[in-house]
Design a protein around this motif. Structure first.
Motif, mmCIF file in Angstrom:
data_model
loop_
_atom_site.group_PDB
_atom_site.id
_atom_site.type_symbol
_atom_site.label_atom_id
_atom_site.label_comp_id
_atom_site.label_asym_id
_atom_site.label_seq_id
_atom_site.Cartn_x
_atom_site.Cartn_y
_atom_site.Cartn_z
ATOM 1 N N ASP A 127 -3.718 -61.328 -79.561
ATOM 2 C CA ASP A 127 -3.643 -59.920 -79.170
ATOM 3 C C ASP A 127 -5.010 -59.407 -78.730
ATOM 4 O O ASP A 127 -5.124 -58.673 -77.736
ATOM 5 C CB ASP A 127 -3.108 -59.063 -80.324
ATOM 6 C CG ASP A 127 -1.643 -59.330 -80.624
ATOM 7 O OD1 ASP A 127 -0.951 -59.907 -79.756
ATOM 8 O OD2 ASP A 127 -1.198 -58.966 -81.740
ATOM 9 N N ASP A 128 -6.061 -59.796 -79.459
ATOM 10 C CA ASP A 128 -7.415 -59.368 -79.102
ATOM 11 C C ASP A 128 -7.818 -59.913 -77.734
ATOM 12 O O ASP A 128 -8.419 -59.197 -76.917
ATOM 13 C CB ASP A 128 -8.427 -59.821 -80.161
ATOM 14 C CG ASP A 128 -8.243 -59.112 -81.493
ATOM 15 O OD1 ASP A 128 -7.541 -58.065 -81.513
ATOM 16 O OD2 ASP A 128 -8.798 -59.593 -82.499
ATOM 17 N N VAL A 129 -7.512 -61.177 -77.485
ATOM 18 C CA VAL A 129 -7.852 -61.778 -76.191
ATOM 19 C C VAL A 129 -7.094 -61.071 -75.076
ATOM 20 O O VAL A 129 -7.664 -60.774 -74.014
ATOM 21 C CB VAL A 129 -7.535 -63.297 -76.207
ATOM 22 C CG1 VAL A 129 -7.600 -63.882 -74.817
ATOM 23 C CG2 VAL A 129 -8.486 -64.026 -77.144
ATOM 24 N N ALA A 130 -5.827 -60.776 -75.302
ATOM 25 C CA ALA A 130 -5.034 -60.071 -74.294
ATOM 26 C C ALA A 130 -5.613 -58.681 -74.034
ATOM 27 O O ALA A 130 -5.690 -58.238 -72.878
ATOM 28 C CB ALA A 130 -3.584 -59.979 -74.720
ATOM 29 N N VAL A 132 -8.742 -57.714 -74.429
ATOM 30 C CA VAL A 132 -10.009 -57.865 -73.700
ATOM 31 C C VAL A 132 -9.747 -58.184 -72.240
ATOM 32 O O VAL A 132 -10.390 -57.622 -71.333
ATOM 33 C CB VAL A 132 -10.891 -58.954 -74.366
ATOM 34 C CG1 VAL A 132 -12.069 -59.309 -73.484
ATOM 35 C CG2 VAL A 132 -11.356 -58.495 -75.718
ATOM 36 N N LYS A 133 -8.790 -59.075 -71.964
ATOM 37 C CA LYS A 133 -8.464 -59.415 -70.585
ATOM 38 C C LYS A 133 -7.957 -58.182 -69.840
ATOM 39 O O LYS A 133 -8.300 -57.952 -68.685
ATOM 40 C CB LYS A 133 -7.413 -60.515 -70.541
ATOM 41 C CG LYS A 133 -7.950 -61.894 -70.829
ATOM 42 C CD LYS A 133 -6.853 -62.931 -70.719
ATOM 43 C CE LYS A 133 -7.355 -64.309 -70.997
ATOM 44 N NZ LYS A 133 -6.291 -65.332 -70.928
ATOM 45 N N GLU A 134 -7.114 -57.392 -70.502
ATOM 46 C CA GLU A 134 -6.586 -56.168 -69.897
ATOM 47 C C GLU A 134 -7.713 -55.185 -69.596
ATOM 48 O O GLU A 134 -7.739 -54.548 -68.553
ATOM 49 C CB GLU A 134 -5.535 -55.541 -70.820
ATOM 50 C CG GLU A 134 -4.804 -54.354 -70.237
ATOM 51 C CD GLU A 134 -3.935 -54.766 -69.067
ATOM 52 O OE1 GLU A 134 -3.768 -53.936 -68.149
ATOM 53 O OE2 GLU A 134 -3.413 -55.889 -69.051
ATOM 54 N N GLY A 135 -8.650 -55.071 -70.538
ATOM 55 C CA GLY A 135 -9.790 -54.171 -70.349
ATOM 56 C C GLY A 135 -10.698 -54.613 -69.217
ATOM 57 O O GLY A 135 -11.302 -53.788 -68.524
#
Length: 138
Positions: A127-130, A132-135
């Motif tokens: 979830d954190d990686v997703a 960050v990628k979204e940001g």
């Protein structure tokens, strides 16, 4: 080279050369590493020896415990045989043992399922990686 490079200490008024100092450091480092390896081997051998003795003693204790459990089961059966027929007391003790084994097995399976299930941390990291990628896309 000077005459004291043959291993004798240099005269007090003449310090050793830089090359000789580096050579001495290299030799001492090599000796130190070899000594540490020898010490580690000796410690590992000693620990393995003690572990082997400990495992042997535990195995002996386990054998004695198994015999003791058998004796206790037999004493329970013969104790109940004072009030009931011998076959009935053996049946009651046997069923009680099966119920206890089933309960312990069920609890053990639940613990194994908990231990082998996917950690929640992995989902949180995904979830954190997703996030960050979204940001970064914005």
């Amino acid at each position: 080279m000077t005459d004291w490079d043959d291993g004798r200490p240099p005269p007090a008024d003449q310090p050793p050369s830089v090359g000789r100092l580096i050579e001495q450091i290299s030799e001492q480092a090599t000796r130190l590493v070899r000594a540490e390896i020898a010490l580690a081997k000796a410690e590992a051998t000693e620990k393995a020896k003690r572990s082997g003795i400990g495992v042997g003693l535990l195995a002996g204790a386990l054998v004695i415990v198994l015999y003791a459990v058998g004796v206790l089961i037999w004493s329970g059966i013969t104790g109940l045989a004072e009030a009931w027929p011998l076959w009935l007391s053996a049946l009651v003790i046997g069923v009680a043992m099966l119920l206890l084994a089933g309960l312990l097995g069920w609890i053990g399976v639940k613990q194994l399922k908990k231990a082998t299930s996917k950690p929640e941390t992995i989902d949180r990291v995904k979830d954190d990686v997703a996030t960050v990628k979204e940001g970064m896309k914005r």
